[in-house]
Scaffold this motif. Structure first.
Motif, mmCIF file in Angstrom:
data_model
loop_
_atom_site.group_PDB
_atom_site.id
_atom_site.type_symbol
_atom_site.label_atom_id
_atom_site.label_comp_id
_atom_site.label_asym_id
_atom_site.label_seq_id
_atom_site.Cartn_x
_atom_site.Cartn_y
_atom_site.Cartn_z
ATOM 1 N N ILE A 184 0.693 -1.238 0.147
ATOM 2 C CA ILE A 184 0.055 -0.047 -0.120
ATOM 3 C C ILE A 184 0.706 1.297 -0.132
ATOM 4 C CG2 ILE A 184 -2.028 -1.065 1.040
ATOM 5 C CD1 ILE A 184 -1.171 0.109 3.617
ATOM 6 N N ARG A 185 0.676 2.320 -0.808
ATOM 7 C CA ARG A 185 1.259 3.395 -0.786
ATOM 8 C C ARG A 185 0.542 4.109 0.352
ATOM 9 N NH1 ARG A 185 2.593 7.847 -5.356
ATOM 10 N NH2 ARG A 185 3.416 9.691 -4.148
ATOM 11 N N VAL A 186 1.409 5.000 1.060
ATOM 12 C CA VAL A 186 0.936 5.979 2.227
ATOM 13 C C VAL A 186 1.367 7.053 1.829
ATOM 14 C CG1 VAL A 186 0.817 3.908 3.725
ATOM 15 C CG2 VAL A 186 3.049 4.978 3.534
ATOM 16 N N PRO A 187 0.624 8.227 2.605
ATOM 17 C CA PRO A 187 1.116 9.551 2.197
ATOM 18 C C PRO A 187 2.019 9.957 3.152
ATOM 19 C CG PRO A 187 -0.808 9.567 3.299
ATOM 20 C CD PRO A 187 -0.710 8.176 3.119
ATOM 21 N N ALA A 188 3.336 9.242 3.269
ATOM 22 C CA ALA A 188 4.254 9.488 4.012
ATOM 23 C C ALA A 188 5.474 9.915 3.313
ATOM 24 C CB ALA A 188 4.934 8.318 4.863
ATOM 25 N N GLY A 189 6.735 10.402 4.032
ATOM 26 C CA GLY A 189 7.662 10.768 3.229
ATOM 27 C C GLY A 189 8.494 11.911 4.139
ATOM 28 N N VAL A 190 7.975 13.065 4.169
ATOM 29 C CA VAL A 190 8.654 13.854 4.902
ATOM 30 C C VAL A 190 7.517 14.440 5.976
ATOM 31 C CG1 VAL A 190 9.649 16.536 5.120
ATOM 32 C CG2 VAL A 190 9.911 14.810 2.776
ATOM 33 N N ARG A 191 8.114 14.513 7.133
ATOM 34 C CA ARG A 191 7.137 14.727 8.129
ATOM 35 C C ARG A 191 6.437 16.337 8.004
ATOM 36 N NH1 ARG A 191 7.654 10.581 11.930
ATOM 37 N NH2 ARG A 191 9.557 9.653 12.296
ATOM 38 N N GLY A 192 5.040 16.337 8.315
ATOM 39 C CA GLY A 192 4.893 17.452 8.308
ATOM 40 C C GLY A 192 4.079 17.788 6.705
ATOM 41 N N ALA A 193 4.660 17.303 5.861
ATOM 42 C CA ALA A 193 4.298 17.298 4.249
ATOM 43 C C ALA A 193 3.042 16.606 4.016
ATOM 44 C CB ALA A 193 5.370 16.981 3.411
ATOM 45 N N ARG A 194 1.964 17.080 3.475
ATOM 46 C CA ARG A 194 0.984 16.396 3.041
ATOM 47 C C ARG A 194 0.920 15.631 1.570
ATOM 48 N NH1 ARG A 194 -3.714 17.166 6.412
ATOM 49 N NH2 ARG A 194 -4.920 16.581 4.793
ATOM 50 N N SER A 195 0.492 14.678 1.483
ATOM 51 C CA SER A 195 0.420 14.365 -0.173
ATOM 52 C C SER A 195 -1.102 13.759 -0.240
ATOM 53 C CB SER A 195 1.298 13.042 -0.081
ATOM 54 O OG SER A 195 1.129 12.301 -1.481
ATOM 55 N N ARG A 196 -1.505 14.104 -1.471
ATOM 56 C CA ARG A 196 -2.974 13.566 -1.993
ATOM 57 C C ARG A 196 -2.760 11.973 -2.155
ATOM 58 N NH1 ARG A 196 -4.181 12.988 -7.397
ATOM 59 N NH2 ARG A 196 -2.677 14.077 -8.818
ATOM 60 N N PHE A 197 -1.732 11.405 -2.493
ATOM 61 C CA PHE A 197 -1.564 10.050 -3.017
ATOM 62 C C PHE A 197 -1.498 9.087 -1.474
ATOM 63 C CE2 PHE A 197 0.262 12.900 -6.137
ATOM 64 C CZ PHE A 197 -0.395 12.407 -7.192
ATOM 65 N N GLY A 198 -1.972 7.949 -1.910
ATOM 66 C CA GLY A 198 -1.820 6.895 -1.052
ATOM 67 C C GLY A 198 -2.923 6.693 0.189
ATOM 68 N N ILE A 199 -2.907 5.843 0.783
ATOM 69 C CA ILE A 199 -4.020 5.378 2.214
ATOM 70 C C ILE A 199 -3.527 5.985 3.177
ATOM 71 C CG2 ILE A 199 -5.273 3.459 3.180
ATOM 72 C CD1 ILE A 199 -4.931 1.929 0.736
ATOM 73 N N ASP A 200 -4.176 6.863 3.871
ATOM 74 C CA ASP A 200 -3.868 7.442 5.187
ATOM 75 C C ASP A 200 -4.307 6.614 6.191
ATOM 76 O OD1 ASP A 200 -3.418 8.875 7.067
ATOM 77 O OD2 ASP A 200 -4.601 10.613 6.837
ATOM 78 N N THR A 201 -3.295 5.761 6.566
ATOM 79 C CA THR A 201 -3.768 4.830 7.786
ATOM 80 C C THR A 201 -3.823 5.224 9.265
ATOM 81 O OG1 THR A 201 -1.365 4.231 7.887
ATOM 82 C CG2 THR A 201 -2.577 2.889 6.475
ATOM 83 N N ASN A 202 -3.598 6.826 9.098
ATOM 84 C CA ASN A 202 -3.714 7.453 10.355
ATOM 85 C C ASN A 202 -5.128 7.879 10.571
ATOM 86 O OD1 ASN A 202 -0.908 7.472 11.170
ATOM 87 N ND2 ASN A 202 -0.676 9.264 9.869
#
Ligand SMILES: Cc1ncc(COP(=O)(O)O)c(C=O)c1O
Length: 420
Positions: free
Chosen positions: A152-170
């Motif tokens: 699964i792609r998650v909208p993670a990468g850089v703390r604090g930066a939002r991404s519209r891609f992926g599944i937000d498991t939070n």
């Protein structure tokens, strides 16, 4: 470089920067502007990244980001070097298969995958990173078996930066549904993926790896994933005039490998999942240059504009803020220096290749040739078919090889539905 009797140039791989005679010969033979592609540089970049990762990471896989440069010769070179295909659409998936990849050598990303396409990918044994709950549910309905791996792609990468891609498991409801699907064995999630180009530092790669490792662990506590895919976002070597414009330091493959290896080791010890990286810019940016002649120079009291036979669409179709690296192809001399706005051959005001190119030596004049470097990533793949033909792409080698011919009016008709 040797000029042949028929006016064409014979190039060695060491002739990365063409001189005026060679550039003029190639422009006359293949049309202006033209790209010069350096397969040797691509090979060296791949080898450099592979060996840097081999020094720090137990199991690793490098993917070639198709959308970054669709040149078949580049993709063939990458495949020969053991690089997987990273695709983001069914068109790219089919292109990868056409170019000889088997399904199990393909990593499938992207925000829109129909159930039918997902079924094809899973049957073919690809790595599939789902981007949404709809895709995850579609995978569950397909009940894949065999060699395919699902991440699964998650909208993670850089703390604090939002991404519209992926599944937000939070998100609590999303998280609960994913965990329910796992508990009931409706799906098997083998790995986890993220991608961001918001930051390109080595440190950010450590952060993205740690974030996705923690996210996987929160979904499947105590289970080691089969793969962690940290996406693209690496840098390649950049010319000094580009490095000076960046707000962050230039990183090397060794820097990225060191950060990734450190995090993998601290999270998993010696029993590590496979690490997937998908660099676009990082492998391709410095593999191509564009050569274009100046066709006129307009000098006003406070402003000089040069018009060149190329467009911003050939150089940076997304019109990012970074000015390209441009060399005037001539023997420099003199001490004059002038700031020149370099403009393109379309009739759009926005067609500016460089806002303020510092030209030293003799004043720029019509007939001078410009070499615009580092245009190997997102140039030919994003260039629209607009006003002027898409340029030829030539390769260095004993004979200049045409990797892609210059576009013709017949190609234009084909693209726009001409009836014969
Ligand atoms: C999923 C994915 N992987 C890899 C890349 C390549 O990114 P870059 O050129 O920044 O390395 C991209 C680019 O958008 C992407 O979306």
């Amino acid at each position: 470089m040797k000029i042949n009797t028929n006016g064409t140039a014979t190039l060695q791989e060491s002739d990365r920067d063409l001189d005026r005679t060679a550039a003029a010969a190639l422009g006359a033979a293949h049309g202006w502007p033209f790209y010069l592609a350096d397969l040797g540089r691509l090979r060296a970049n791949i080898a450099g990244l592979q060996s840097a990762l081999a020094a720090t990471v137990a199991k690793r896989e490098v993917g070639y980001s198709f959308k970054t440069n669709y040149l078949a010769a580049f993709i063939a070179e990458a495949r020969a070097c053991g690089v997987a295909a990273e695709v983001v659409s069914e068109l790219e998936f089919d292109y990868a298969l056409d170019l000889g990849y088997s399904g199990s050598e393909v990593v499938v990303n992207g925000p829109v995958k129909s159930p039918a396409f997902l079924a094809r990918c899973l049957r073919a044994g690809a790595v599939v990173n789902v981007d949404s709950m709809e895709e995850l549910r579609a995978v569950a309905d397909l009940r894949p078996s065999g060699a395919a791996q699902v991440g699964i792609r998650v909208p993670a990468g850089v703390r604090g930066a939002r991404s519209r891609f992926g599944i937000d498991t939070n998100d609590p409801a999303t998280r609960a549904e994913v965990r329910r699907m796992l508990a009931t064995r409706a799906v098997q999630i083998d790995g986890i993926h993220c991608h961001t180009a918001v930051a390109r530092s080595a440190e950010s790669f450590g952060t993205r790896l740690r974030t996705i490792a923690e996210t996987f662990d929160s979904l499947r506590p105590g289970v080691r994933p089969d793969f962690l895919d940290v996406g693209g976002g690496m840098m390649s070597a950049v010319p000094e005039d580009i490095a000076l414009q960046l707000s962050f330091p230039v990183e090397t493959y060794a820097d990225y490998a060191e950060a990734l290896g450190r995090e993998l080791h601290s999270f998993y010890g010696n029993d590590q999942p496979r690490l997937i990286v998908e660099p676009g810019m990082g492998l391709l940016a410095d593999t191509m240059s564009l050569y274009a002649p100046v066709v006129s120079v307009k000098r006003g009291p406070s402003h000089t504009v040069a018009v060149v036979m190329a467009s911003v669409l050939d150089v940076k179709p997304l019109r990012g803020a970074i000015e390209p690296s441009i060399r005037v192809v001539r023997a420099d001399g003199g001490i004059d220096s002038e700031s020149v706005e370099v403009t393109g051959n379309t009739c759009m005001e926005i067609d500016v290749l460089h806002n303020a190119l510092e030209v030293t030596g003799p004043p720029l004049r019509a007939g001078d040739i410009l070499e615009i470097r580092n245009v190997g990533a997102y140039s030919i793949s994003l260039r629209p078919n607009f006003i002027e033909p898409a340029p030829a792409v030539l390769a260095l080698g004993p004979e200049p090889e045409v990797l892609r011919p210059r576009m013709t009016a017949a190609d234009f008709g084909h693209l726009y539905g001409r009836r014969t």
